[in-house]
Motif scaffolding. Structure first.
Motif, PDB file in Angstrom:
ATOM      1  N   UNK A  22       3.643   3.005   2.337  1.00 37.73           N
ATOM      2  CA  UNK A  22       3.468   2.456   3.677  1.00 37.73           C
ATOM      3  C   UNK A  22       4.540   2.921   4.627  1.00 37.73           C
ATOM      4  N   UNK A  23       5.747   3.089   4.114  1.00 37.29           N
ATOM      5  CA  UNK A  23       6.876   3.491   4.967  1.00 37.29           C
ATOM      6  C   UNK A  23       6.821   4.972   5.302  1.00 37.29           C
ATOM      7  N   UNK A  24       6.374   5.788   4.326  1.00 37.22           N
ATOM      8  CA  UNK A  24       6.455   7.240   4.510  1.00 37.22           C
ATOM      9  C   UNK A  24       5.127   7.896   4.869  1.00 37.22           C
ATOM     10  N   UNK A  25       4.016   7.290   4.452  1.00 31.35           N
ATOM     11  CA  UNK A  25       2.716   7.926   4.693  1.00 31.35           C
ATOM     12  C   UNK A  25       2.430   9.084   3.761  1.00 31.35           C
ATOM     13  N   UNK A  26       3.182   9.186   2.673  1.00 30.80           N
ATOM     14  CA  UNK A  26       2.980  10.301   1.740  1.00 30.80           C
ATOM     15  C   UNK A  26       1.625  10.223   1.057  1.00 30.80           C
ATOM     16  N   UNK A  27       1.128   9.013   0.844  1.00 32.78           N
ATOM     17  CA  UNK A  27      -0.195   8.786   0.255  1.00 32.78           C
ATOM     18  C   UNK A  27      -0.816   7.591   0.975  1.00 32.78           C
ATOM     19  N   UNK A  28      -2.124   7.517   0.902  1.00 28.18           N
ATOM     20  CA  UNK A  28      -2.772   6.387   1.553  1.00 28.18           C
ATOM     21  C   UNK A  28      -2.910   5.219   0.580  1.00 28.18           C
ATOM     22  N   UNK A  29      -3.025   4.035   1.145  1.00 25.74           N
ATOM     23  CA  UNK A  29      -3.239   2.854   0.297  1.00 25.74           C
ATOM     24  C   UNK A  29      -4.534   2.994  -0.482  1.00 25.74           C
ATOM     25  N   UNK A  30      -5.556   3.574   0.136  1.00 23.10           N
ATOM     26  CA  UNK A  30      -6.849   3.725  -0.522  1.00 23.10           C
ATOM     27  C   UNK A  30      -6.740   4.661  -1.735  1.00 23.10           C
ATOM     28  N   UNK A  31      -5.937   5.686  -1.620  1.00 21.28           N
ATOM     29  CA  UNK A  31      -5.756   6.596  -2.752  1.00 21.28           C
ATOM     30  C   UNK A  31      -5.113   5.873  -3.931  1.00 21.28           C
ATOM     31  N   UNK A  32      -4.123   5.046  -3.646  1.00 22.28           N
ATOM     32  CA  UNK A  32      -3.472   4.294  -4.725  1.00 22.28           C
ATOM     33  C   UNK A  32      -4.440   3.305  -5.355  1.00 22.28           C
ATOM     34  N   UNK A  33      -5.164   2.573  -4.527  1.00 24.29           N
ATOM     35  CA  UNK A  33      -6.075   1.550  -5.058  1.00 24.29           C
ATOM     36  C   UNK A  33      -7.197   2.187  -5.872  1.00 24.29           C
ATOM     37  N   UNK A  34      -7.595   3.394  -5.510  1.00 26.89           N
ATOM     38  CA  UNK A  34      -8.653   4.063  -6.263  1.00 26.89           C
ATOM     39  C   UNK A  34      -8.185   4.499  -7.640  1.00 26.89           C
ATOM     40  N   UNK A  35      -6.897   4.684  -7.800  1.00 26.25           N
ATOM     41  CA  UNK A  35      -6.349   5.161  -9.076  1.00 26.25           C
ATOM     42  C   UNK A  35      -5.925   4.004  -9.983  1.00 26.25           C
ATOM     43  N   UNK A  36      -5.575   2.881  -9.403  1.00 31.00           N
ATOM     44  CA  UNK A  36      -5.038   1.769 -10.194  1.00 31.00           C
ATOM     45  C   UNK A  36      -5.932   1.363 -11.366  1.00 31.00           C
ATOM     46  N   UNK A  37      -7.259   1.312 -11.229  1.00 33.93           N
ATOM     47  CA  UNK A  37      -8.075   0.875 -12.368  1.00 33.93           C
ATOM     48  C   UNK A  37      -7.863   1.698 -13.627  1.00 33.93           C
ATOM     49  N   UNK A  38      -7.502   2.954 -13.469  1.00 32.82           N
ATOM     50  CA  UNK A  38      -7.263   3.774 -14.660  1.00 32.82           C
ATOM     51  C   UNK A  38      -5.814   3.687 -15.123  1.00 32.82           C
ATOM     52  N   UNK A  39      -4.930   3.261 -14.256  1.00 31.07           N
ATOM     53  CA  UNK A  39      -3.508   3.179 -14.627  1.00 31.07           C
ATOM     54  C   UNK A  39      -3.145   1.825 -15.224  1.00 31.07           C
ATOM     55  N   UNK A  40      -3.828   0.780 -14.806  1.00 33.31           N
ATOM     56  CA  UNK A  40      -3.525  -0.560 -15.305  1.00 33.31           C
ATOM     57  C   UNK A  40      -4.411  -0.844 -16.513  1.00 33.31           C
ATOM     58  N   UNK A  41      -3.782  -0.931 -17.673  1.00 38.33           N
ATOM     59  CA  UNK A  41      -4.558  -1.083 -18.907  1.00 38.33           C
ATOM     60  C   UNK A  41      -5.135  -2.476 -19.047  1.00 38.33           C
ATOM     61  N   UNK A  42      -4.394  -3.494 -18.640  1.00 38.15           N
ATOM     62  CA  UNK A  42      -4.881  -4.875 -18.766  1.00 38.15           C
ATOM     63  C   UNK A  42      -5.687  -5.221 -17.509  1.00 38.15           C
ATOM     64  N   UNK A  43      -6.978  -5.157 -17.677  1.00 44.91           N
ATOM     65  CA  UNK A  43      -7.859  -5.278 -16.512  1.00 44.91           C
ATOM     66  C   UNK A  43      -7.748  -6.627 -15.815  1.00 44.91           C
TER      67      UNK A  43
END
Length: 480
Positions: free
Chosen positions: A435-456
C-alpha cells in the motif's frame, strides 16, 4: 633425427601473474610436494590431447586452490568439498568442456564426502584428481580422513587411534563399489617408475571424459614434507613404507573397454510446460497483468524481512516473492533463521526486479520490514540511504534513528490483535508495504493468498489483515 625439447607445457601460463610475490616463474609449492609433479602431468596431457581450450579446472579449499595460478585453462574456485557438485553443474551446462575436479584428501574425503560419492554414483562425465597426503596440508597438518593409524598430526598428537578416530578412509575402494564409475586408479608420486604410472593414469582419466564414457578418478599418494616434518627423501620413503601398505596402488575399476560414449546435450527447458509437468492447476492468475511500475524509488526493491521465529517472517517473504513472480517480476527468496526457530530470530531476503537477479543475497536492503526490536537494531544500519524502513510500532519502543530513510511506523501486532489473531501481523505488514509503495496491487496479493495459506480456515483473516495494512499505509501517506 628426433630433437629433444625441454620446455614448459602450453597449458601452463608462461608467467604466473596471478601468483603473489616477486617471483612469477616458479611455483609456490614446498620442496618435495607432489602438487607440482601432478600439475606437470596434467598440463602435458592437456597439451598432448589438445584439450586445453576445453578444460575447466575446479579447485576448492586447500593447496589445490592455487591451481589457478598456473593452469592456462578455465578456472573456477569453489567452497570446501563442493568441487564435484560445481563440476557437475559446469559439465551439464558446457557438455563439450573437459571438467577437472582437483581436490585434496581433507576436502574430498571429509567435507566433500557426500559430493564425491554422489557425483561418482551418477556417473558424471568429469575427471577427479584426488591428492592424498594423509593430512590437511595447507591449514597446518591436521588429521584428515586418510591419516594413518598411529600417525601424529597437530590434532592427533598421540597418534590416530581406530578406537577414537576410526580407520583411514580408502576412497578408491569405496567408490569402486558403485556401479557408475568407469575408471578408478590409485598411483603414487615417488620414483620414476611410479610417476610414469601416474602419467598413464592421468591421461587415461582425461581420455575417458574426452570420449564421453563417464566418471573417472585418480587418487595420487603425494608427499607433504612440510606437514609431515620430514625431509623430501624421508617423505618419499614414508609413502613407500607406510602409505602404500594401507593404500595399495592399482586399478580399482576399469570399464573403459565396455563403457559406451554417452553424448551430453543441452537439456531443454520450456517454461510453459513446467506447470503442466508439476500438475499445478491453472487457477486464477495474476500473471497476465502487466507489471505496473511504482514510483522510481520503490522499483526493483531488495528487501530484508526480520523478526522472531513464529511471527510468519518467512511466509511474509514467500508470499511477496510468489505474488511478484506471478505479476511478472524476476524474484528470489532465501530464508535465514536461528537454530531454535520458534522464538528465535528469523529473517529472509527477497528481491523483486524487472531485470535478472544476480544474487539472492540482500546485504544492503532498500526496504527493511522489522517486526521486533532486535531486528531493527541489527538491520537498520544496513538500509540503503533513501530506502524504506517499516517497523512494528506495537512491539518496538523506539523510533528509527536514521534521517536518510523513509519510515513507516506500523502497529502491526495491535492491528492483528484487533482482527482476532496476533499471527496475522505479518500479513498486515505485507499489506502496508504494497500500500505504501505500490509495488504490487492488493488484488494481486489476495489472488495468491489461497495458494499460500495452507490452513484454509485462516484465509479470511489473512485477507482482512492484508487489506487493513494496505489501508493503514495509504492513510499514513495521505496524512504525511
Amino acid at each position: 633425427m628426433a630433437e629433444k625439447v625441454l620446455r614448459k607445457a602450453d597449458s601452463f601460463y608462461a608467467v604466473y601473474e596471478r601468483k603473489p610475490g616477486a617471483d612469477k616463474t616458479t611455483t609456490h609449492y614446498c620442496p618435495g610436494c607432489g602438487h607440482g609433479i601432478l600439475h606437470k602431468l596434467l598440463a602435458e596431457a592437456l597439451d598432448d590431447f589438445n584439450l586445453r581450450d576445453r578444460a575447466i579446472m575446479i579447485s576448492p579449499v586447500g593447496c589445490s586452490v592455487f591451481a589457478y595460478y598456473y593452469f592456462r585453462t578455465g578456472n573456477i574456485q569453489c567452497a570446501h568439498g563442493r568441487a564435484p557438485a560445481v563440476a557437475t553443474g559446469i559439465k551439464r551446462v558446457y557438455p563439450h568442456s573437459i571438467v577437472i575436479s582437483y581436490q585434496g584428501d581433507g576436502d574430498l574425503a571429509a567435507i566433500g564426502t557426500a559430493e564425491i560419492i554422489h557425483a561418482a554414483n551418477r556417473g558424471e562425465q568429469i575427471s577427479v584428481f584426488f591428492v592424498n597426503n594423509a593430512i590437511y596440508g595447507m591449514t597446518g597438518g591436521q588429521m584428515a580422513p586418510t591419516t594413518l593409524i598411529g600417525q601424529k598430526t597437530t590434532t592427533s598428537p598421540y597418534g590416530r587411534k581406530a578406537s577414537n578416530e576410526g580407520f583411514p578412509l580408502r576412497v578408491c575402494e569405496l567408490l569402486s563399489t558403485l556401479e557408475a564409475p568407469v575408471y578408478i586408479e590409485r598411483v603414487a608420486l615417488t620414483d620414476a617408475k611410479h610417476i610414469a604410472q601416474a602419467r598413464r593414469a592421468v591421461r587415461k582419466a582425461l581420455q575417458v571424459q574426452a570420449e564421453g564414457k563417464g566418471f573417472s578418478l585418480v587418487e595420487v599418494l603425494s608427499a607433504c614434507p612440510s606437514g609431515w616434518k620430514m625431509a623430501p627423501t624421508q617423505a618419499i620413503r614414508w609413502i613407500q613404507e607406510q602409505m602404500m601398505n594401507y593404500f595399495p596402488l592399482g586399478v580399482y575399476r576399469d570399464k573403459t573397454g565396455e563403457a559406451e560414449a554417452t553424448p551430453l546435450g543441452p537439456r531443454q527447458f520450456v517454461r510453459e510446460d513446467l506447470a503442466k509437468l508439476l500438475e499445478i492447476p491453472a487457477g486464477p492468475s495474476v500473471a497476465a497483468e502487466a507489471v505496473v511500475l511504482p514510483a522510481e524509488r520503490y522499483r526493483n526493491p531488495r528487501l530484508k524481512v526480520a523478526g522472531f521465529g513464529g511471527q510468519g517472517i518467512l511466509l511474509l517473504g514467500l508470499v511477496l516473492a510468489e505474488v511478484g513472480m506471478r505479476a511478472g517480476y524476476n524474484v528470489s527468496w532465501i530464508p535465514s533463521y536461528g537454530p531454535e526457530m520458534r522464538g528465535g530470530t528469523a529473517n529472509c531476503h527477497v528481491n523483486l526486479s524487472t531485470a535478472r537477479i544476480g544474487s539472492p543475497v540482500v546485504s544492503v536492503p532498500t526496504v527493511l520490514i522489522a517486526m521486533n526490536l532486535p531486528s531493527l537494531d541489527r538491520f537498520e544500519p544496513e538500509v540503503q540511504a533513501g530506502g524504506l524502513v517499516i517497523y512494528d510500532s506495537s512491539l518496538i519502543d523506539r523510533t528509527v534513528q536514521r534521517s536518510d530513510v523513509e519510515v513507516l511506523p506500523l502497529p502491526a501486532t495491535k492491528m492483528a490483535d484487533e482482527l482476532g489473531n496476533t499471527r496475522v501481523a505479518n500479513m498486515v505488514a505485507l499489506g502496508a508495504y504494497i500500500g505504501f509503495t505500490g509495488i504490487l496491487s492488493k488484488e494481486q496479493v489476495l489472488a495468491t493468498l489461497p495458494e499460500a495459506i495452507k490452513r484454509k480456515e485462516l484465509l479470511a483473516i489473512n485477507e482482512k489483515a492484508v487489506a487493513a495494512g494496505f489501508q493503514y499505509a495509504q492513510g499514513f501517506r495521505k496524512r504525511n
